[in-house]
Motif scaffolding. Structure first.
Motif, mmCIF file in Angstrom:
data_model
loop_
_atom_site.group_PDB
_atom_site.id
_atom_site.type_symbol
_atom_site.label_atom_id
_atom_site.label_comp_id
_atom_site.label_asym_id
_atom_site.label_seq_id
_atom_site.Cartn_x
_atom_site.Cartn_y
_atom_site.Cartn_z
ATOM 1 N N THR A 97 26.607 84.475 -39.402
ATOM 2 C CA THR A 97 27.142 83.605 -38.347
ATOM 3 C C THR A 97 27.686 84.449 -37.199
ATOM 4 O O THR A 97 27.407 84.173 -36.023
ATOM 5 N N ASP A 201 16.641 83.873 -38.111
ATOM 6 C CA ASP A 201 17.765 83.728 -39.029
ATOM 7 C C ASP A 201 17.220 84.006 -40.436
ATOM 8 O O ASP A 201 16.552 83.167 -41.035
ATOM 9 N N GLN A 204 18.232 83.284 -45.594
ATOM 10 C CA GLN A 204 17.577 82.936 -46.859
ATOM 11 C C GLN A 204 16.403 83.857 -47.158
ATOM 12 O O GLN A 204 16.139 84.163 -48.319
ATOM 13 N N SER A 224 23.214 87.761 -44.261
ATOM 14 C CA SER A 224 24.528 87.990 -44.864
ATOM 15 C C SER A 224 24.362 88.704 -46.199
ATOM 16 O O SER A 224 23.468 88.360 -46.981
ATOM 17 N N HIS A 226 26.218 88.485 -48.851
ATOM 18 C CA HIS A 226 26.584 87.736 -50.067
ATOM 19 C C HIS A 226 25.432 86.936 -50.650
ATOM 20 O O HIS A 226 25.467 86.541 -51.812
ATOM 21 N N LYS A 227 24.381 86.680 -49.857
ATOM 22 C CA LYS A 227 23.224 85.962 -50.411
ATOM 23 C C LYS A 227 22.211 86.943 -51.004
ATOM 24 O O LYS A 227 21.201 86.555 -51.559
HETATM 25 C C1 LIG Z 1 19.683 79.565 -43.005
HETATM 26 C C2 LIG Z 1 21.129 79.960 -42.928
HETATM 27 N N1 LIG Z 1 21.604 80.441 -41.776
HETATM 28 C C3 LIG Z 1 22.875 80.840 -41.642
HETATM 29 C C4 LIG Z 1 23.753 80.751 -42.696
HETATM 30 C C5 LIG Z 1 25.157 81.209 -42.502
HETATM 31 O O1 LIG Z 1 25.468 82.271 -43.334
HETATM 32 P P1 LIG Z 1 26.947 82.843 -43.380
HETATM 33 O O2 LIG Z 1 27.834 81.685 -43.708
HETATM 34 O O3 LIG Z 1 26.909 83.867 -44.450
HETATM 35 O O4 LIG Z 1 27.242 83.399 -42.044
HETATM 36 C C6 LIG Z 1 23.308 80.257 -43.912
HETATM 37 C C7 LIG Z 1 24.225 80.096 -45.055
HETATM 38 O O5 LIG Z 1 24.117 79.174 -45.847
HETATM 39 C C8 LIG Z 1 21.960 79.846 -44.036
HETATM 40 O O6 LIG Z 1 21.466 79.365 -45.180
#
Ligand SMILES: Cc1ncc(COP(=O)(O)O)c(C=O)c1O
Length: 409
Positions: A97, A201, A204, A224, A226-227
């Motif tokens: 984000t 983005d 995923q 990110s 954490h995923k």
């Molecule tokens: C496609 C997608 N974009 C952006 C985000 C945001 O990720 P974060 O909250 O780690 O910044 C997510 C998180 O669920 C996501 O699935």
């Protein structure tokens, strides 16, 4: 060999998966929200704090040198993982984000003015909508949205019809967090032909697909940690070096400067230019360890394994006439959004929780998409490297139980 490893025992690497929910084994189908962590990552964080901890890039003492080495080494691992050309193209942020907000704010200042256009899609996560809404609300940027087909794939003809000589940037998901659909590379090709910059983005996709930003030829790629089986509090922005050099700084503070006087400042070279303040050094290190862990399995193996698991689950779910799935695309992986007819997604998720199965229910930070699907919410099963077909079978049985439970009521 690695495929076998994936099929057999990766679950044992994840301490949280030994947890019982009531008396049931935990079946964690919520990796799209955040992935569980292998022991190597958990232990590495403790080791950093216990044995190597200091601020980074701010001293000459031994601990500082060690911590800085580990932080910069993590950057190299990320660079290699996504095949960026240079370490300078990897910026550490606190999450995807923040990475998108960084691009939105700086890109506007350098390349845009009121009336210029950005193309998004109707299925973007709020994190890839709100940063651009700010530009619309504050500076008069025009936002356009690519439609999707009934399987959750972007409509390329519609995309092409949205492009005008005012369009500057296309910012879209690489893998939908609702449908699991993978974005067709043609969208980047078309963008290139029209001299548009592209932000993907990759929140995923980074954990489910082998990502090669050089081959993809996107300008920005965000994800990110954490995923990706790494810690929370660490995000990545990849940007082409020439572009990042052209863009102005984002946050101001220590670490991102070259020289400061009371009249002003000059800025550090990449990547420090975008890393104001004490960075998430321990988290970056943890992400590097998570990347080593994944590399040891092999991203190609992960991709194949998860695709097979997703197809298996999709097939089994399609045999249940009381289940609506929201994408039948074959070009998808790891994420299945669904509803049980006449039962609210939250009730389904609560029922499954009692069975030990963790799924997410809600709008998945995609409220505009929920409106298009004409549902308040969906349930979402999402898979990671620790899941297996037995768990899918158990999940299918639980769906059948859930349906009869609510039908009887
Ligand atoms: C496609 C997608 N974009 C952006 C985000 C945001 O990720 P974060 O909250 O780690 O910044 C997510 C998180 O669920 C996501 O699935």
């Amino acid at each position: 060999m690695h495929q076998e490893q994936l099929k057999k025992n990766l679950r044992n690497d994840f301490p949280s998966l030994t947890k019982k929910i009531l008396s049931n084994d935990l079946v964690y189908f919520d990796t799209a929200a955040s992935a569980q962590k292998p022991s190597v990552v958990i232990e590495a964080l403790g080791d950093f704090y216990a044995n190597h901890y200091s601020n980074v890039s701010r001293g000459v003492h031994t601990l500082c040198v060690e911590a800085t080495f580990k932080y910069e080494d993590a950057r190299k691992k990320v660079q290699k993982f996504i095949n960026a050309k240079s370490e300078n193209e990897i910026i550490f942020t606190k999450n995807a984000t923040e990475s998108i907000n960084l691009v939105a704010q700086t890109y506007f200042k350098k390349f845009m003015q009121s009336g210029d256009e950005i193309i998004l899609s109707v299925m973007e996560h709020h994190s890839n909508l709100l940063p651009w809404f700010f530009l619309r609300d504050n500076y008069g940027v025009i936002l356009k949205f690519i439609n999707i087909d009934q399987d959750g794939q972007l409509d390329l003809d519609h995309f092409q019809s949205l492009i005008t000589d005012k369009t500057k940037l296309v910012a879209i998901t690489h893998l939908s967090n609702v449908f699991g659909t993978i974005t067709d590379k043609k969208i980047i090709q078309i963008s290139r032909e029209n001299n548009l910059h592209v932000l993907l983005d990759g929140c995923q996709s980074a954990s489910h697909l082998k990502v090669d930003v050089t081959e993809l030829d996107c300008d920005f790629f965000v994800f990110s940690g954490h995923k990706l089986y790494g810690p929370s509090g660490i995000g990545v922005l990849y940007g082409k070096e020439n572009l990042l050099n052209e863009l102005p700084p984002f946050l101001g503070g220590g670490g991102m400067i070259n020289e400061v006087s009371l009249d002003g400042a000059t800025y550090a070279a990449l990547p420090a230019k975008y890393e104001a303040g004490t960075p998430p050094m321990v988290e970056a290190y943890g992400l590097g360890v998570a990347i080593d862990y994944i590399n040891n399995i092999g991203m190609e193996n992960v991709e194949l394994y998860e695709k097979e698991l997703t197809d298996y689950a999709s097939q089994k779910m399609s045999d249940l006439n009381f289940v609506n799935r929201y994408s039948n695309s074959i070009n998808k992986t790891s994420i299945i959004s669904f509803n049980l007819k006449n039962i609210h997604a939250h009730e389904v998720a609560s029922f499954l929780d009692v069975e030990g199965i963790a799924v997410r229910a809600g709008h998945h930070c995609c409220q505009p998409l929920m409106k298009i699907l004409d549902v308040p919410a969906t349930a979402r099963a999402s898979f990671g490297i620790y899941n297996n077909k037995h768990e899918v079978d158990y999940f299918i049985d639980a769906l059948i139980k859930c349906n009869s439970f609510f039908s009887v009521k």
